[in-house]
Structures are given as structure tokens and as C-alpha cells.
Write an enzyme that holds these catalytic residues in place. Structure first.
Site, PDB file in Angstrom:
ATOM      1  N   GLU A 106       4.753   5.909  -5.451  1.00 11.77           N
ATOM      2  CA  GLU A 106       3.719   6.842  -4.941  1.00 11.77           C
ATOM      3  C   GLU A 106       2.805   7.408  -6.013  1.00 11.77           C
ATOM      4  O   GLU A 106       1.614   7.615  -5.778  1.00 11.77           O
ATOM      5  CB  GLU A 106       4.387   8.007  -4.181  1.00 11.77           C
ATOM      6  N   ALA A 124       5.039   3.525   3.357  1.00 11.45           N
ATOM      7  CA  ALA A 124       4.202   4.070   4.429  1.00 11.45           C
ATOM      8  C   ALA A 124       2.921   3.246   4.468  1.00 11.45           C
ATOM      9  O   ALA A 124       2.521   2.652   3.455  1.00 11.45           O
ATOM     10  CB  ALA A 124       3.886   5.526   4.130  1.00 11.45           C
ATOM     11  N   GLU A 146      12.883   5.176   0.960  1.00 12.93           N
ATOM     12  CA  GLU A 146      13.296   6.445   1.589  1.00 12.93           C
ATOM     13  C   GLU A 146      14.011   6.208   2.920  1.00 12.93           C
ATOM     14  O   GLU A 146      14.982   6.893   3.247  1.00 12.93           O
ATOM     15  CB  GLU A 146      12.066   7.341   1.802  1.00 12.93           C
ATOM     16  N   GLY A 188       8.191   4.631   1.257  1.00 12.94           N
ATOM     17  CA  GLY A 188       8.871   5.000   2.508  1.00 12.94           C
ATOM     18  C   GLY A 188       9.968   4.027   2.902  1.00 12.94           C
ATOM     19  O   GLY A 188      10.882   4.391   3.653  1.00 12.94           O
TER      20      GLY A 188
END
Ligand code: COA
Length: 258
Positions: A134, A66, A114, A111
Site C-alpha cells: 500500500e 483491493a 489481509e 487486501g
């Protein structure tokens, strides 16, 4: 189809969606996630398209997570909304009626890992690197990583990767069952297209039923019931009549997704 952060290229029976922010290692800002949602919805609605390939531009990165630059002013509510908005799009990918294949070139972090995990199949280039970093930032994955990683590789290794932030290479990802194949970087898209073509020759509604039944078993206790329902539905498709007739006539079926 024109996007600011993506390339959308239709070819034959598939679409290649390329996340295109190479100077930011294809980090997922909010706009890019929304565009991914729009692109897959567009591909799903397009009757010419039977498979979708998702990859990153440049040789270095699939998606490096992200976009951290968008995190700075978030409070609890804002953080939860960011995760919810991302999960909506990632769940949409997982539940799409058409197969989505991730072609992972380089970093698939946070992300990015993911996003790859939300796809139905994953092909990694030899330079791919997977990780969930993270906790280094004082965060946890928010786009489904705590759920899909243990589902795909088992809780033992998933908890280790989530808590240590260790990155793994493509061969270890293959050993763990995180990816389907490993290829040389210059053969990555060809391998994705080869698999897309193989799937595209099958009955599209049956492929869609496979996705629904498998997802149902992964996310609820109703997988076997869903399989019964979807099996029954297949019998009233024209594709089933075509498949069975072609078998009897010893010819290749011509499926229309009807
Ligand atoms: N969000 C925002 N920007 C990112 C990013 C992310 N997740 N990952 C990389 N970038 C940006 C960098 O800020 C840099 O931008 P700049 O040139 O304007 O400074 C550019 O992409 C190149 O990254 P850089 O760090 O210089 O490349 P590198 O080869 O030295 O390192 C990584 C590559 C992937 C190891 C490193 O970029 C990294 O750790 N990224 C963050 C990974 C992460 O924690 N993801 C989970 C987020 S929740």
C-alpha cells in the site's frame, strides 16, 4: 447459491468459496467484499456446513488487493468508509462461529494478504506471494493489515514488510508463522479439505468456543475470562455428553453441534 463475483460450492460438510475475477487477479472491489460477507453468513447459517474454504480462481492469484480502480474519487471520509466496510466483513470472518481456511494460490497482496490473515488457518501453494504494497500508492492497509500482520508474525518483521513493501514467498511465510502449511498448487484444495474434515469431526460448538476464546485474547485483556465462560458453556451442550459418553463406550462420537 448464485453470486456475481464468487463461486459457492458445497460439498460434504464444507463450502468452498472462490473469488472469481481472474482477469483482475481477483482484486476486491466493493461488490466482491459484500458478496464475501453474504457468502460466509450463508455458510454459517447452514447446519450442514462445518468448515469454509476461501480461495481465488486461476493459478496466478488468490487476491491481488483491493480494487485500485475504485480509489480514484475518494476523499478522507470516503477512504475511511471503504476501510470500515471492509473491516466489518473481515472481522466477521475472524469472528465466525465456523472455521475459515484460506487456500492461497499465487498473489496475496494488500487486501488479499489481509483477507488471508482474517481467516483462522492459511494454507499456501508453493507459488504464493504475500505482501502489503500500500505505501507504494501513498496508502496504508485498511482492512486490518496493520493489526493482524504484527499479531501473526511479530512487529519486527511486520513493520519491515509494511514499510518496504517486500513480497515474501510461501516458505518464508511458513517460517514466519504466517501460514500453516505449504503445498504444491495442484494439492492446495485437497490439503484445505483434509484440514476442514479433521476439524469437522470435532464438536462444532467447542470449535466455536475455541474461536471466541482465542479472538478474545488477541483483541482484549479478557481472554482468560472468556476461556472460563466458554469452558463452562461447553458442559451444557449435548455434544459434551456425546463426547464423554463415546469416550467411556470406546466408540467414535457423533457430534450434532447441539
Ligand atoms: N486492483 C485493480 N486491478 C488489479 C489489481 C488491483 N489491486 N491487481 C491487478 N489488477 C488488474 C490489472 O490492472 C490488470 O488488468 P487489465 O488487464 O485490465 O489491465 C490485471 O489485473 C492483470 O494484472 P497485471 O498487472 O497485468 O499482472 P502482472 O502479472 O503484470 O502483475 C501484480 C501482477 C499483482 C504484481 C500487479 O497486478 C500489481 O502490482 N497489482 C496491484 C497490487 C497492489 O498494489 N495491491 C494493493 C492494493 S491497495
Amino acid at each position: 447459491m448464485e453470486f456475481q463475483n464468487l463461486l459457492y460450492k458445497k460439498s460434504g460438510g464444507h463450502v468452498i468459496i472462490t473469488i472469481n475475477r481472474p482477469d483482475k487477479l481477483n482484486a476486491l472491489n466493493k461488490a466482491t467484499i459484500q458478496e464475501i460477507g453474504l457468502a460466509i453468513t450463508t455458510a454459517e447459517a447452514d447446519t450442514d456446513v462445518r468448515a469454509i474454504i476461501l480461495t481465488g480462481s486461476g493459478e496466478k492469484s488468490f487476491v491481488a488487493g483491493a480494487d485500485i480502480s475504485e480509489f480514484k474519487d475518494l476523499d478522507e471520509k470516503g477512504g475511511a468508509k471503504l476501510a470500515m466496510d471492509g473491516q466489518l466483513v473481515f472481522n466477521k470472518i475472524e469472528q465466525l462461529s465456523k472455521p475459515v481456511i484460506a487456500g492461497i494460490n499465487g498473489f496475496a497482496l494488500g487486501g488479499g494478504c489481509e483477507l488471508a490473515m482474517a481467516c483462522h488457518l492459511r494454507i499456501a501453494a508453493t507459488n504464493a506471494k504475500f505482501g502489503q504494497p500500500e505505501v507504494k500508492l501513498g496508502l496504508i492497509p485498511g482492512y486490518g493489515g496493520t493489526q493482524r500482520l504484527p499479531r501473526l508474525i511479530g512487529p519486527t518483521k511486520a513493520l519491515e514488510l509494511l514499510m518496504t513493501t517486500d513480497m515474501i514467498g510461501s516458505n518464508q511465510a511458513l517460517e514466519l508463522g504466517l501460514v500453516n502449511y505449504v503445498t504444491e498448487p495442484n494439492e492446495l484444495i485437497d490439503k484445505c479439505v483434509e484440514i476442514a474434515n479433521k476439524i469437522s469431526m470435532q464438536a462444532p460448538l467447542a470449535i466455536s468456543s475455541i474461536i471466541k476464546a482465542v479472538n478474545s485474547g488477541l483483541t482484549s485483556q479478557n481472554g482468560f475470562t472468556k476461556e472460563i465462560d466458554e469452558f463452562g458453556k461447553c458442559f451444557v451442550t449435548k455434544d459434551f455428553i456425546e463426547g464423554a459418553t463415546a469416550f467411556m463406550e470406546k466408540r467414535k462420537p457423533q457430534f450434532k453441534g447441539e
